[in-house]
Scaffold this motif. Structure first.
Motif, PDB file in Angstrom:
ATOM      1  N   GLY A  98      76.591  27.841 -11.424  1.00 38.88           N
ATOM      2  CA  GLY A  98      77.709  26.881 -11.407  1.00 38.88           C
ATOM      3  C   GLY A  98      78.547  26.970 -12.673  1.00 38.88           C
ATOM      4  N   ASP A  99      77.943  27.491 -13.780  1.00 41.18           N
ATOM      5  CA  ASP A  99      78.710  27.668 -15.025  1.00 41.18           C
ATOM      6  C   ASP A  99      79.581  28.921 -14.912  1.00 41.18           C
ATOM      7  OD1 ASP A  99      77.056  25.659 -15.908  1.00 41.18           O
ATOM      8  OD2 ASP A  99      76.241  26.769 -17.620  1.00 41.18           O
ATOM      9  N   PHE A 100      80.583  28.982 -15.775  1.00 45.31           N
ATOM     10  CA  PHE A 100      81.435  30.168 -15.861  1.00 45.31           C
ATOM     11  C   PHE A 100      81.245  30.829 -17.223  1.00 45.31           C
ATOM     12  CE2 PHE A 100      84.974  29.877 -12.515  1.00 45.31           C
ATOM     13  CZ  PHE A 100      84.178  29.169 -11.633  1.00 45.31           C
ATOM     14  N   LEU A 136      94.266  36.578 -23.378  1.00 41.94           N
ATOM     15  CA  LEU A 136      94.155  36.185 -21.971  1.00 41.94           C
ATOM     16  C   LEU A 136      92.827  35.447 -21.722  1.00 41.94           C
ATOM     17  CD1 LEU A 136      95.568  36.383 -19.236  1.00 41.94           C
ATOM     18  CD2 LEU A 136      94.453  38.602 -18.882  1.00 41.94           C
ATOM     19  N   SER A 137      91.769  35.912 -22.368  1.00 42.12           N
ATOM     20  CA  SER A 137      90.450  35.270 -22.212  1.00 42.12           C
ATOM     21  C   SER A 137      90.506  33.822 -22.695  1.00 42.12           C
ATOM     22  CB  SER A 137      89.390  36.035 -23.004  1.00 42.12           C
ATOM     23  OG  SER A 137      89.286  37.354 -22.518  1.00 42.12           O
ATOM     24  N   GLN A 138      91.198  33.609 -23.801  1.00 42.29           N
ATOM     25  CA  GLN A 138      91.304  32.240 -24.347  1.00 42.29           C
ATOM     26  C   GLN A 138      92.028  31.321 -23.356  1.00 42.29           C
ATOM     27  OE1 GLN A 138      89.936  31.329 -27.489  1.00 42.29           O
ATOM     28  NE2 GLN A 138      90.306  29.260 -26.709  1.00 42.29           N
ATOM     29  N   HIS A 139      93.087  31.848 -22.725  1.00 41.26           N
ATOM     30  CA  HIS A 139      93.793  31.040 -21.717  1.00 41.26           C
ATOM     31  C   HIS A 139      92.837  30.659 -20.579  1.00 41.26           C
ATOM     32  CE1 HIS A 139      97.772  31.106 -23.376  1.00 41.26           C
ATOM     33  NE2 HIS A 139      97.908  32.410 -23.307  1.00 41.26           N
ATOM     34  N   TYR A 141      89.570  30.434 -20.693  1.00 41.88           N
ATOM     35  CA  TYR A 141      88.565  29.483 -21.198  1.00 41.88           C
ATOM     36  C   TYR A 141      89.162  28.073 -21.289  1.00 41.88           C
ATOM     37  CZ  TYR A 141      85.068  27.451 -24.349  1.00 41.88           C
ATOM     38  OH  TYR A 141      84.106  26.651 -24.918  1.00 41.88           O
ATOM     39  N   ASP A 142      90.366  27.980 -21.844  1.00 42.13           N
ATOM     40  CA  ASP A 142      91.025  26.667 -21.974  1.00 42.13           C
ATOM     41  C   ASP A 142      91.250  26.054 -20.586  1.00 42.13           C
ATOM     42  OD1 ASP A 142      91.065  27.100 -24.678  1.00 42.13           O
ATOM     43  OD2 ASP A 142      93.179  27.672 -24.776  1.00 42.13           O
ATOM     44  N   HIS A 152      81.365  29.196 -20.864  1.00 38.52           N
ATOM     45  CA  HIS A 152      80.830  29.814 -22.080  1.00 38.52           C
ATOM     46  C   HIS A 152      81.820  30.884 -22.524  1.00 38.52           C
ATOM     47  CE1 HIS A 152      76.912  27.935 -21.081  1.00 38.52           C
ATOM     48  NE2 HIS A 152      77.317  28.169 -19.848  1.00 38.52           N
ATOM     49  N   MET A 153      82.264  30.796 -23.780  1.00 39.28           N
ATOM     50  CA  MET A 153      83.239  31.758 -24.291  1.00 39.28           C
ATOM     51  C   MET A 153      82.503  32.958 -24.873  1.00 39.28           C
ATOM     52  SD  MET A 153      86.344  32.415 -24.477  1.00 39.28           S
ATOM     53  CE  MET A 153      87.661  33.187 -25.366  1.00 39.28           C
TER      54      MET A 153
END
Ligand SMILES: CSC[C@H]1O[C@H](OP(=O)(O)O)[C@H](O)[C@@H]1O
Ligand SMILES: Nc1ncnc2[nH]cnc12
Length: 290
Positions: A98-100, A136-139, A141-142, A152-153
């Motif tokens: 269920g987590d990303f 792009l990863s930060q977008h 995650y946000d 989880h980043m």
């Protein structure tokens, strides 16, 4: 330059909703047929292009997905930023179904796939030391956090060939000795090819199971994965819905250089290049091959 967001939908994500002027279009290229037509449209003024990785109805296996044709088709459609959405197993207790996970590293154990657009007559070596795009990863995650998803980043994704899941010995080795956090079957060579195509690439991995290592959870099975996926697919869609606003209509150059990855990568001397190979690379490397 305008932002064009490309979404590669994995298991359980075969379409996206809410696009204006949505239509499925066929894109042909020199690397064969992509997994499906592309669904193109606009969301909040930003062009979106969606491709179901396994095709609608899930017809391609992880080994038969034509990763080169998929990335070539996205590039031909003008995509600048690719978000890969995938199901995966977890090697960490704290990364629960269920987590990303916004993946930032890969271990590539695949062996039955074409891994490069380049070849005899035009040889290139790009760096994949940092295979995903931090911006792009930060977008992503946000967007996940603001959708209320436990995310989880950063995490290392082990790409296995499949289609069978891992043995217990493999699962324990990947987890205890290789430091992998999650496991899936598709992000490689996809991420490497996106880098060759000078596309920013982020991987949003949706955890569906604990693979086979966990003493309190049984073996992985597809029924369990599909059940978890049903919840995850709607979470993934809530991330996708936020991306146009977060990325914006006008795109600035990637501060990490993803969109310049080929700048110093082609080693074949211009006079030694095979014209047929160069022609085949028109979409992928036209910027540097002229
Ligand atoms: C449905 S379980 C195994 C299958 O799911 C994942 O696909 P994707 O990465 O496209 O979401 C995994 O990699 C396997 O292909
Ligand atoms: N445990 C697992 N191994 C490989 N691919 C997967 N996709 C979803 N769960 C997986």
């Amino acid at each position: 330059m305008d932002t064009v967001i490309g979404i590669i939908g994995g298991s359980g994500v075969y379409e996206i909703d809410g696009l204006e002027d949505a239509q499925w279009i066929s894109v042909e290229g020199p690397f064969g047929a992509p997994s499906d037509d592309l669904l193109v449209g606009k969301l909040n003024g930003v062009k979106m292009v969606f491709l179901p990785r396994h095709g609608r109805g899930h017809v391609q296996t992880p080994s038969t997905v034509n990763y080169r044709a998929n990335i070539d088709a996205l590039k031909r459609a003008g995509v600048t930023d690719v978000i890969s959405v995938s199901a995966c197993g977890s090697f960490r207790e704290e990364m629960a179904p269920g987590d990303f996970v916004i993946v930032d590293q890969f271990i590539d154990r695949t062996f039955d796939r074409e891994k490069s657009f380049f070849g005899p007559g035009c040889v290139a070596h790009v760096s994949v030391a940092h295979p995903t795009c931090p911006r792009l990863s930060q977008h992503c995650y946000d967007a996940a956090l603001s959708a209320g998803i436990t995310a989880h980043m950063g995490g290392t994704y082990l790409a296995m060939e499949g289609p069978q899941f891992s043995t217990l010995a493999e699962s324990k080795m990947y987890r205890e000795h290789w430091g992998a956090d999650v496991i899936g079957m598709t992000n490689m060579p996809e991420a490497k090819l996106a880098r060759e195509a000078e596309l920013c690439y982020a991987s949003v991995a949706m955890i569906t199971d604990y693979d086979s290592w966990h003493p309190d959870h049984g073996e992985v099975d597809v029924t369990q994965i599909i059940a978890t996926l049903m919840g995850n697919a709607s979470k993934a869609k809530s991330i996708i819905a936020q991306l146009p606003e977060r990325l914006g209509e006008a795109r600035s150059d990637c501060p990490h250089g993803c969109d310049k990855a080929l700048e110093f990568a082609i080693i074949t001397q211009p006079e030694a290049r095979d014209p047929a190979m160069v022609a085949k690379l028109d979409a992928i490397a036209g910027r540097v091959l002229g």
